[in-house]
Structure formats: structure tokens, C-alpha cells
Design an enzyme around this catalytic site. Structure first.
Site, PDB file in Angstrom:
ATOM      1  N   CYS A  58       3.941 -19.825  16.373  1.00 34.42           N
ATOM      2  CA  CYS A  58       4.623 -19.045  15.332  1.00 34.42           C
ATOM      3  C   CYS A  58       5.551 -18.012  15.977  1.00 34.42           C
ATOM      4  CB  CYS A  58       3.580 -18.345  14.461  1.00 34.42           C
ATOM      5  SG  CYS A  58       4.338 -17.420  13.112  1.00 34.42           S
ATOM      6  N   CYS A  62       2.526 -10.959  15.246  1.00 38.84           N
ATOM      7  CA  CYS A  62       1.350 -10.284  14.665  1.00 38.84           C
ATOM      8  C   CYS A  62       0.257 -10.125  15.743  1.00 38.84           C
ATOM      9  CB  CYS A  62       0.805 -11.094  13.494  1.00 38.84           C
ATOM     10  SG  CYS A  62       2.107 -11.573  12.340  1.00 38.84           S
ATOM     11  N   CYS A  65      -3.080 -12.265  15.838  1.00 42.95           N
ATOM     12  CA  CYS A  65      -3.093 -13.683  15.477  1.00 42.95           C
ATOM     13  C   CYS A  65      -3.094 -14.634  16.672  1.00 42.95           C
ATOM     14  CB  CYS A  65      -1.908 -13.995  14.565  1.00 42.95           C
ATOM     15  SG  CYS A  65      -2.016 -15.670  13.883  1.00 42.95           S
ATOM     16  N   CYS A 102      -6.940 -23.645   0.364  1.00 46.56           N
ATOM     17  CA  CYS A 102      -5.817 -22.805   0.779  1.00 46.56           C
ATOM     18  C   CYS A 102      -5.179 -23.419   2.019  1.00 46.56           C
ATOM     19  CB  CYS A 102      -6.317 -21.394   1.070  1.00 46.56           C
ATOM     20  SG  CYS A 102      -4.993 -20.314   1.623  1.00 46.56           S
ATOM     21  N   CYS A 134      -3.854 -23.115  -3.175  1.00 45.97           N
ATOM     22  CA  CYS A 134      -3.269 -21.868  -2.672  1.00 45.97           C
ATOM     23  C   CYS A 134      -2.507 -22.241  -1.410  1.00 45.97           C
ATOM     24  CB  CYS A 134      -4.385 -20.880  -2.351  1.00 45.97           C
ATOM     25  SG  CYS A 134      -3.803 -19.356  -1.569  1.00 45.97           S
ATOM     26  N   CYS A 194      -2.427 -13.754  -4.041  1.00 43.65           N
ATOM     27  CA  CYS A 194      -3.581 -13.470  -3.208  1.00 43.65           C
ATOM     28  C   CYS A 194      -3.043 -12.574  -2.112  1.00 43.65           C
ATOM     29  CB  CYS A 194      -4.144 -14.774  -2.640  1.00 43.65           C
ATOM     30  SG  CYS A 194      -5.459 -14.510  -1.446  1.00 43.65           S
ATOM     31  N   ARG A 266     -12.242 -10.899  -2.119  1.00 47.02           N
ATOM     32  CA  ARG A 266     -12.840 -11.906  -1.224  1.00 47.02           C
ATOM     33  C   ARG A 266     -13.268 -11.274   0.106  1.00 47.02           C
ATOM     34  NH1 ARG A 266      -8.978 -15.467  -0.819  1.00 47.02           N
ATOM     35  NH2 ARG A 266      -9.614 -16.262  -2.831  1.00 47.02           N
TER      36      ARG A 266
HETATM   37  N1  SAM Z   1       2.103 -17.253   8.627  1.00 44.59           N
HETATM   38  C1  SAM Z   1       1.738 -16.869   7.333  1.00 44.59           C
HETATM   39  C2  SAM Z   1       1.654 -15.368   7.157  1.00 44.59           C
HETATM   40  O1  SAM Z   1       1.433 -14.663   8.135  1.00 44.59           O
HETATM   41  O2  SAM Z   1       1.788 -14.916   6.026  1.00 44.59           O
HETATM   42  C3  SAM Z   1       0.413 -17.461   6.878  1.00 44.59           C
HETATM   43  C4  SAM Z   1      -0.738 -17.678   7.852  1.00 44.59           C
HETATM   44  S1  SAM Z   1      -1.521 -16.188   8.477  1.00 44.59           S
HETATM   45  C5  SAM Z   1      -2.629 -16.850   9.708  1.00 44.59           C
HETATM   46  C6  SAM Z   1      -2.538 -15.663   7.123  1.00 44.59           C
HETATM   47  C7  SAM Z   1      -3.325 -14.394   7.278  1.00 44.59           C
HETATM   48  O3  SAM Z   1      -4.448 -14.586   8.111  1.00 44.59           O
HETATM   49  C8  SAM Z   1      -2.642 -13.201   7.907  1.00 44.59           C
HETATM   50  O4  SAM Z   1      -1.834 -12.525   6.996  1.00 44.59           O
HETATM   51  C9  SAM Z   1      -3.812 -12.330   8.332  1.00 44.59           C
HETATM   52  O5  SAM Z   1      -4.105 -11.379   7.333  1.00 44.59           O
HETATM   53  C10 SAM Z   1      -4.966 -13.326   8.492  1.00 44.59           C
HETATM   54  N2  SAM Z   1      -5.404 -13.402   9.904  1.00 44.59           N
HETATM   55  C11 SAM Z   1      -4.765 -14.027  10.910  1.00 44.59           C
HETATM   56  N3  SAM Z   1      -5.414 -13.867  12.085  1.00 44.59           N
HETATM   57  C12 SAM Z   1      -6.502 -13.118  11.805  1.00 44.59           C
HETATM   58  C13 SAM Z   1      -7.569 -12.595  12.615  1.00 44.59           C
HETATM   59  N4  SAM Z   1      -7.619 -12.818  13.921  1.00 44.59           N
HETATM   60  N5  SAM Z   1      -8.523 -11.867  12.011  1.00 44.59           N
HETATM   61  C14 SAM Z   1      -8.475 -11.635  10.673  1.00 44.59           C
HETATM   62  N6  SAM Z   1      -7.496 -12.099   9.864  1.00 44.59           N
HETATM   63  C15 SAM Z   1      -6.512 -12.823  10.420  1.00 44.59           C
HETATM   64  C1  DTB Z   2      -6.672 -14.399   4.418  1.00 41.71           C
HETATM   65  O1  DTB Z   2      -6.543 -13.225   4.009  1.00 41.71           O
HETATM   66  N1  DTB Z   2      -7.539 -14.786   5.327  1.00 41.71           N
HETATM   67  C2  DTB Z   2      -7.374 -16.196   5.627  1.00 41.71           C
HETATM   68  C3  DTB Z   2      -6.320 -16.636   4.578  1.00 41.71           C
HETATM   69  N2  DTB Z   2      -5.927 -15.402   3.985  1.00 41.71           N
HETATM   70  C4  DTB Z   2      -5.186 -17.466   4.958  1.00 41.71           C
HETATM   71  C5  DTB Z   2      -7.045 -16.450   7.048  1.00 41.71           C
HETATM   72  C6  DTB Z   2      -8.086 -15.916   7.995  1.00 41.71           C
HETATM   73  C7  DTB Z   2      -7.713 -16.308   9.381  1.00 41.71           C
HETATM   74  C8  DTB Z   2      -8.730 -15.895  10.380  1.00 41.71           C
HETATM   75  C9  DTB Z   2      -8.329 -16.222  11.758  1.00 41.71           C
HETATM   76  C10 DTB Z   2      -8.179 -17.692  12.045  1.00 41.71           C
HETATM   77  O2  DTB Z   2      -9.110 -18.493  11.752  1.00 41.71           O
HETATM   78  O3  DTB Z   2      -7.178 -18.055  12.668  1.00 41.71           O
HETATM   79 FE1  SF4 Z   3       2.520 -16.291  12.372  1.00 41.73          FE
HETATM   80 FE2  SF4 Z   3      -0.030 -15.615  12.627  1.00 41.73          FE
HETATM   81 FE3  SF4 Z   3       1.756 -13.772  11.965  1.00 41.73          FE
HETATM   82 FE4  SF4 Z   3       1.116 -15.710  10.172  1.00 41.73          FE
HETATM   83  S1  SF4 Z   3      -0.228 -14.116  10.968  1.00 41.73           S
HETATM   84  S2  SF4 Z   3       3.149 -14.947  10.709  1.00 41.73           S
HETATM   85  S3  SF4 Z   3       0.739 -17.410  11.607  1.00 41.73           S
HETATM   86  S4  SF4 Z   3       1.677 -14.899  13.924  1.00 41.73           S
END
Ligand code: SAM
Ligand code: DTB
Ligand code: SF4
Length: 322
Positions: A58, A62, A65, A102, A134, A194, A266
Site C-alpha cells: 500500500c 500508516c 499497518c 467485510c 461491507c 462503519c 464493535r
Molecule cells: N486501506 C484502507 C484504509 O486504510 O482505509 C482499508 C484497509 S485498512 C487495513 C482498515 C483499517 O484497519 C485501518 O483504518 C485501521 O484502523 C485498521 N488497522 C490496520 N492495521 C491495524 C493494526 N495493526 N492494529 C489495529 N487496527 C489496524
Molecule cells: C476495522 O476497524 N478493523 C478491521 C476493519 N475495520 C477493516 C481491520 C483490523 C485489521 C487488524 C490488523 C490486520 O489484521 O492486518
Molecule cells: Fe494502506 Fe494499511 Fe493505511 Fe489502509 S491502513 S491505507 S492498507 S497502509
């Protein structure tokens, strides 16, 4: 002409969130449980299942992530998955007791073209299996949001993640206002929202209050509010972040419940590292939804059988909310 005001405007929602978060914990839980019972059936828990349809590489940075190309988490990048895998996943989700799937994509935003067309097919496939759909695909324009709606999408997930004053410490490749704009686009297309965030990213309690005040200021408030705790991922800037004490998570759930009485709250990522007792406090304080399954998007979930056992002991039933 008088000089422009130099003091910041009072923000009643922020004051309210701070006041609630600072209350004695048990009083806060009692009030939240009361609000919860006045607005929801406390025996019901909504269960969703996550599926990563496009993993890794990506362009966003973030800090939490595993999927950001800016970090070296060792995650294998994967192209957009095929339709059959989504159908299989939807069947598995339904059989395990979930009523919503989702679909998550590691994109900065949606681009028109064959990939987006396939996502629309995926949404139709999820609906065809009798589940709510979703998706979380990053930024959207109105026409894309409308096409998702027309394909049957019920919810769009797009998180604010934290308070505005902490956001730039976590993400630098997009702004808080861009997140708010996408939420408005999804709303304008008639999608349910959401929208939530992540606790334990080095923010202060006041910044957590800021985050909840921002969610509560959305009009209408999001139908679904995921409260994630940071899942620390090796190779990301937040890998060594200390976890928040459990009671702070309960405070956030309770305050979210009181400030957004009608929303589904949630208890999301990070649940797998909470004790069953702490999770139970969250359910008492108004959490009424979870992600089920062995896997979240890229990290481990809690597993279906552990959850079935816990819900049975708590007298909660995984059934569709409203
Ligand atoms: N790329 C899109 C975005 O960022 O909106 C969708 C996928 S992103 C992985 C969805 C959500 O997962 C993020 O907004 C974040 O709140 C959550 N998330 C990602 N990595 C995480 C982590 N290590 N721990 C907790 N929540 C996480
Ligand atoms: C949200 O708030 N939590 C979910 C969903 N929306 C997309 C994602 C959690 C991701 C946790 C880290 C992972 O498994 O990569
Ligand atoms: Fe990309 Fe992860 Fe950020 Fe979503 S949360 S925009 S997947 S880096």
C-alpha cells in the site's frame, strides 16, 4: 475592528467525552450499560467476518499497518483475489455465524477499471450468499460510491483512527480532512458508515476524547463504530508501543456507547490479546459486535470456537442487529 479571537472555541462534545472518560470506571460502566439496554437488546451480538481481497504494497504510510509499502513487515504482497475465493469466504463466514463480510483492500483509494469492476462483482457475490456486505477500499469518489451501493454494498468502512491532533504523528500521506471527505461521499451515496479507530498508538486520553467527539459530531453518527486496539506488527514504526491498560479500552467502549447510543460498537482488532474478563466488561459497557474467525486482515483473530464458548457463557447470541 476587533481582533480575531485567539482562544479556541468551546467544544461541548469534547468536554463531554473528557468528562465521561475521567469518571470512576464502575459508574461509567453502569451508565453505559443502562444506555445500552435502553437502545439495544443486550443479549444480541452482531458478528462480522473480514477478508483481505488485496494485500500489501500500500502506498500510504500508516504507522500501525502491516500492509504499508513504507515498512518492512515481511508481508507478501498479493494481487486482487478472484471471485471464487470471495464466494468461498462468504460461505465460510455464514457457516461460522457471521452475518456480514467485510472486504478489505490495501489501496490508497479506488481506481476505475477492471479491478474495481471485480470488486463490484465481489459485493454482488457476498449479497448472493445472503450476507450483509461491507468494504474498506480507501478513498472514493461519488460515482464509485454509487456503483458500490448499486451493487448492494451495505456499509463502507473508513476509519478516522485517532484524534485530529495525533493524526499526523501516525500517517503523513493523507490528511484527516481527506478521511472526513470520503466519509461524506459514502454518506451522500446512501451507504451506511462503519467508522472508528485504533487505541494505544501513543495518544493521550484527551486525544482519545477528541477522536470520540469527532465521531459523535458526524451527523448522523456512524451506524457502526469499530474500536480497535493496536495490534503491534514487527517492522512497523509502532511495533514497540506499550499496550493500553484494559480499563482504558473499557472506558472508550463505554463512552462511545453513551455518546452514540444507537450505533453498533464493535470490539475489533486487539480483542485476541484481551482477557475474557476484560472483553466481558466491554460487552457489559455496550460493545455489541465483533469480528469472528481465525484471521483478521493480516493478523490472527481469536478463533470461532473460543468466541462461541464465551458468548454461550455470557448468554449472548450471535444474531443480526436491527
Ligand atoms: N486501506 C484502507 C484504509 O486504510 O482505509 C482499508 C484497509 S485498512 C487495513 C482498515 C483499517 O484497519 C485501518 O483504518 C485501521 O484502523 C485498521 N488497522 C490496520 N492495521 C491495524 C493494526 N495493526 N492494529 C489495529 N487496527 C489496524
Ligand atoms: C476495522 O476497524 N478493523 C478491521 C476493519 N475495520 C477493516 C481491520 C483490523 C485489521 C487488524 C490488523 C490486520 O489484521 O492486518
Ligand atoms: Fe494502506 Fe494499511 Fe493505511 Fe489502509 S491502513 S491505507 S492498507 S497502509
Amino acid at each position: 475592528m476587533s481582533a480575531p479571537p485567539t482562544t479556541t472555541q468551546p467544544n461541548p462534545l469534547l468536554e463531554r467525552a473528557i468528562g465521561l472518560l475521567n469518571r470512576p470506571l464502575l459508574e461509567l460502566i453502569l451508565e453505559a450499560a443502562t444506555v445500552h439496554r435502553a437502545n439495544h437488546d443486550p443479549a444480541r451480538i452482531q458478528c462480522a467476518h473480514l477478508f483481505s481481497i488485496k494485500t500489501g504494497a500500500c502506498p500510504e504510510d500508516c504507522g500501525y499497518c502491516s500492509q504499508s509499502a513504507h515498512h518492512s513487515s515481511g508481508l507478501e504482497r498479493e494481487a486482487l483475489t478472484d471471485l471464487d475465493s470471495v464466494r468461498d469466504e462468504a460461505k465460510k463466514a455464514r457457516e461460522s455465524g457471521a452475518d456480514r463480510l467485510c472486504l478489505g483492500a490495501a489501496w490508497r483509494g479506488v481506481k476505475d477499471g477492471p479491478d474495481f469492476d471485480r470488486v463490484l462483482e465481489m459485493v454482488r457475490a457476498v449479497k448472493h450468499e445472503g450476507l450483509e456486505a461491507c468494504a474498506t477500499l480507501g478513498m472514493l469518489d461519488l460515482s464509485q460510491a454509487e456503483r458500490l451501493r448499486d451493487a448492494g454494498l451495505d456499509y463502507y468502512n473508513h476509519n478516522l483512527d485517532t484524534g485530529r491532533s495525533h493524526y499526523q504523528n501516525i500517517v503523513t500521506t493523507r490528511t484527516y480532512d481527506e478521511r472526513l471527505d470520503t466519509l461524506q461521499v459514502a454518506r451522500d451515496a446512501g451507504l451506511s458508515l462503519c467508522c472508528g479507530g485504533i487505541l494505544g498508538m501513543g495518544e493521550t486520553r484527551e486525544q482519545r476524547a477528541e477522536f470520540l467527539a469527532q465521531l459523535a459530531a458526524l451527523d448522523p453518527t456512524p451506524e457502526s463504530v469499530p474500536i480497535n486496539s493496536l495490534v503491534p506488527v514487527e517492522g512497523t514504526p509502532l511495533e514497540n508501543q506499550d499496550p493500553l491498560p484494559w480499563d482504558e479500552v473499557v472506558r472508550m467502549v463505554a463512552t462511545a456507547r453513551i455518546m452514540m447510543p444507537k450505533s453498533t460498537v464493535r470490539l475489533s482488532a486487539g480483542r485476541e490479546s484481551m482477557t475474557e474478563e476484560a472483553q466481558s466488561m466491554c460487552f457489559l459497557a455496550g460493545a455489541n459486535s465483533v469480528f469472528l474467525g481465525e484471521k483478521l486482515l493480516t493478523t490472527k483473530g481469536r478463533g470461532r470456537s473460543n468466541d462461541a464458548d464465551l458468548f454461550q457463557r455470557l448468554g449472548m447470541n450471535p444474531v443480526q442487529e436491527g
